[in-house]
Design a protein around this motif. Sequence first.
Motif, mmCIF file in Angstrom:
data_model
loop_
_atom_site.group_PDB
_atom_site.id
_atom_site.type_symbol
_atom_site.label_atom_id
_atom_site.label_comp_id
_atom_site.label_asym_id
_atom_site.label_seq_id
_atom_site.Cartn_x
_atom_site.Cartn_y
_atom_site.Cartn_z
ATOM 1 N N ILE A 1 1.021 -1.095 0.233
ATOM 2 C CA ILE A 1 0.109 0.252 -0.173
ATOM 3 C C ILE A 1 1.203 1.157 0.132
ATOM 4 O O ILE A 1 1.057 2.057 -1.341
ATOM 5 N N ILE A 2 1.588 1.143 0.972
ATOM 6 C CA ILE A 2 3.140 2.233 0.782
ATOM 7 C C ILE A 2 3.858 2.699 -0.621
ATOM 8 O O ILE A 2 3.918 3.539 -0.973
ATOM 9 N N SER A 3 4.001 1.068 -1.014
ATOM 10 C CA SER A 3 4.903 1.771 -2.358
ATOM 11 C C SER A 3 3.514 1.797 -3.731
ATOM 12 O O SER A 3 4.172 3.205 -4.240
ATOM 13 N N ALA A 4 2.156 1.784 -3.498
ATOM 14 C CA ALA A 4 1.534 2.269 -4.644
ATOM 15 C C ALA A 4 1.406 3.758 -3.882
ATOM 16 O O ALA A 4 0.811 4.172 -5.569
ATOM 17 N N LEU A 5 1.153 4.328 -3.175
ATOM 18 C CA LEU A 5 1.045 5.289 -2.586
ATOM 19 C C LEU A 5 1.763 6.516 -3.205
ATOM 20 O O LEU A 5 1.439 7.290 -3.914
ATOM 21 N N TYR A 6 2.543 5.831 -2.702
ATOM 22 C CA TYR A 6 4.335 6.766 -3.223
ATOM 23 C C TYR A 6 4.276 7.451 -5.012
ATOM 24 O O TYR A 6 4.814 7.802 -5.513
ATOM 25 N N VAL A 7 3.783 5.516 -5.294
ATOM 26 C CA VAL A 7 3.832 5.266 -6.690
ATOM 27 C C VAL A 7 2.837 6.525 -7.731
ATOM 28 O O VAL A 7 3.363 7.605 -8.722
ATOM 29 N N LEU A 8 1.768 6.399 -7.280
ATOM 30 C CA LEU A 8 0.833 7.412 -7.476
ATOM 31 C C LEU A 8 0.892 8.935 -6.619
ATOM 32 O O LEU A 8 0.688 9.860 -7.482
ATOM 33 N N PHE A 9 1.803 8.986 -5.721
ATOM 34 C CA PHE A 9 2.504 10.231 -5.697
ATOM 35 C C PHE A 9 3.623 10.840 -6.044
ATOM 36 O O PHE A 9 3.310 12.281 -6.369
ATOM 37 N N LEU A 10 4.589 9.498 -6.641
ATOM 38 C CA LEU A 10 5.749 10.027 -8.265
ATOM 39 C C LEU A 10 5.039 11.448 -8.725
ATOM 40 O O LEU A 10 6.029 12.779 -9.112
ATOM 41 N N PRO A 11 4.012 11.539 -9.929
ATOM 42 C CA PRO A 11 4.069 12.412 -11.013
ATOM 43 C C PRO A 11 4.038 14.079 -10.578
ATOM 44 O O PRO A 11 4.305 15.060 -10.939
ATOM 45 N N MET A 12 3.245 14.500 -8.908
ATOM 46 C CA MET A 12 3.572 15.659 -7.795
ATOM 47 C C MET A 12 4.356 15.479 -7.993
ATOM 48 O O MET A 12 5.468 16.870 -7.965
ATOM 49 N N VAL A 13 5.574 15.200 -7.396
ATOM 50 C CA VAL A 13 7.214 15.267 -7.360
ATOM 51 C C VAL A 13 7.923 16.042 -7.934
ATOM 52 O O VAL A 13 8.578 16.401 -8.164
ATOM 53 N N TYR A 14 7.624 15.151 -8.894
ATOM 54 C CA TYR A 14 7.780 15.383 -10.605
ATOM 55 C C TYR A 14 7.680 17.022 -10.783
ATOM 56 O O TYR A 14 8.860 17.459 -11.114
ATOM 57 N N LEU A 15 6.468 17.182 -10.600
ATOM 58 C CA LEU A 15 6.083 18.484 -10.918
ATOM 59 C C LEU A 15 6.663 19.944 -9.927
ATOM 60 O O LEU A 15 7.881 20.840 -10.850
ATOM 61 N N LEU A 16 6.441 19.225 -8.925
ATOM 62 C CA LEU A 16 7.439 20.115 -7.635
ATOM 63 C C LEU A 16 9.133 20.192 -8.856
ATOM 64 O O LEU A 16 9.795 21.160 -7.797
ATOM 65 N N ALA A 17 9.623 18.890 -8.952
ATOM 66 C CA ALA A 17 11.218 18.856 -8.652
ATOM 67 C C ALA A 17 11.510 19.740 -9.665
ATOM 68 O O ALA A 17 12.346 19.997 -10.199
ATOM 69 N N GLU A 18 10.869 19.896 -11.398
ATOM 70 C CA GLU A 18 10.548 20.372 -12.187
ATOM 71 C C GLU A 18 10.613 21.459 -11.871
ATOM 72 O O GLU A 18 11.019 22.423 -12.210
ATOM 73 N N TYR A 19 10.080 22.123 -11.282
ATOM 74 C CA TYR A 19 9.815 23.721 -11.047
ATOM 75 C C TYR A 19 10.803 24.239 -10.308
ATOM 76 O O TYR A 19 11.454 25.336 -10.606
#
Length: 160
Positions: A97-115
């Motif tokens: 569950i933790i792994s799946a939740l963070y996989v779903l959260f990674l696109p937002m982290v990617y956007l934050l990292a890009e900014y």
Amino acid sequence: MKRVSTAFLKAAVIVIGIPVLAACIFVVPAFGNFAAYFFPEFSAMKIVVMLYMYVTVLPFYFALYKAYQLLNYIDQGRAFSELSVQALQVIKRCAVIISALYVLFLPMVYLLAEYDDAPGLILIGLFIVFAALVIAVFAAVLQKLLQEAIDIKSENDLTV
């Protein structure tokens, strides 16, 4: 010797939970502010990020609780019981569950990292996903081995 090693592992379980609690208190709100700063057009970004990260902590602490219970079973001499198998199954599910939740959260982290031009954020997210998957696989292997040992033990009890 057995009590000393399980006492050490119980202390380790508690020590593992303390930095995560500190991160929930100090880091998660800062990360929410960081997300809100970079996405001002989405007013609820801070709340969404903080809520999402707090939700991922729930299975983590539940898995720590089950690990502590498993160590208690070992102390009580009930290591080879269905309770231990069930505890390992819960730990495995929590890690997935933790792994799946963070996989779903990674696109937002990617956007934050890009900014912010901070690729380290993505690496931290990937590390969490990988660590949770390793724990899930390890718990699954231990669960299977323990179940086989219980089956062999019950088979031997029937033949004697």
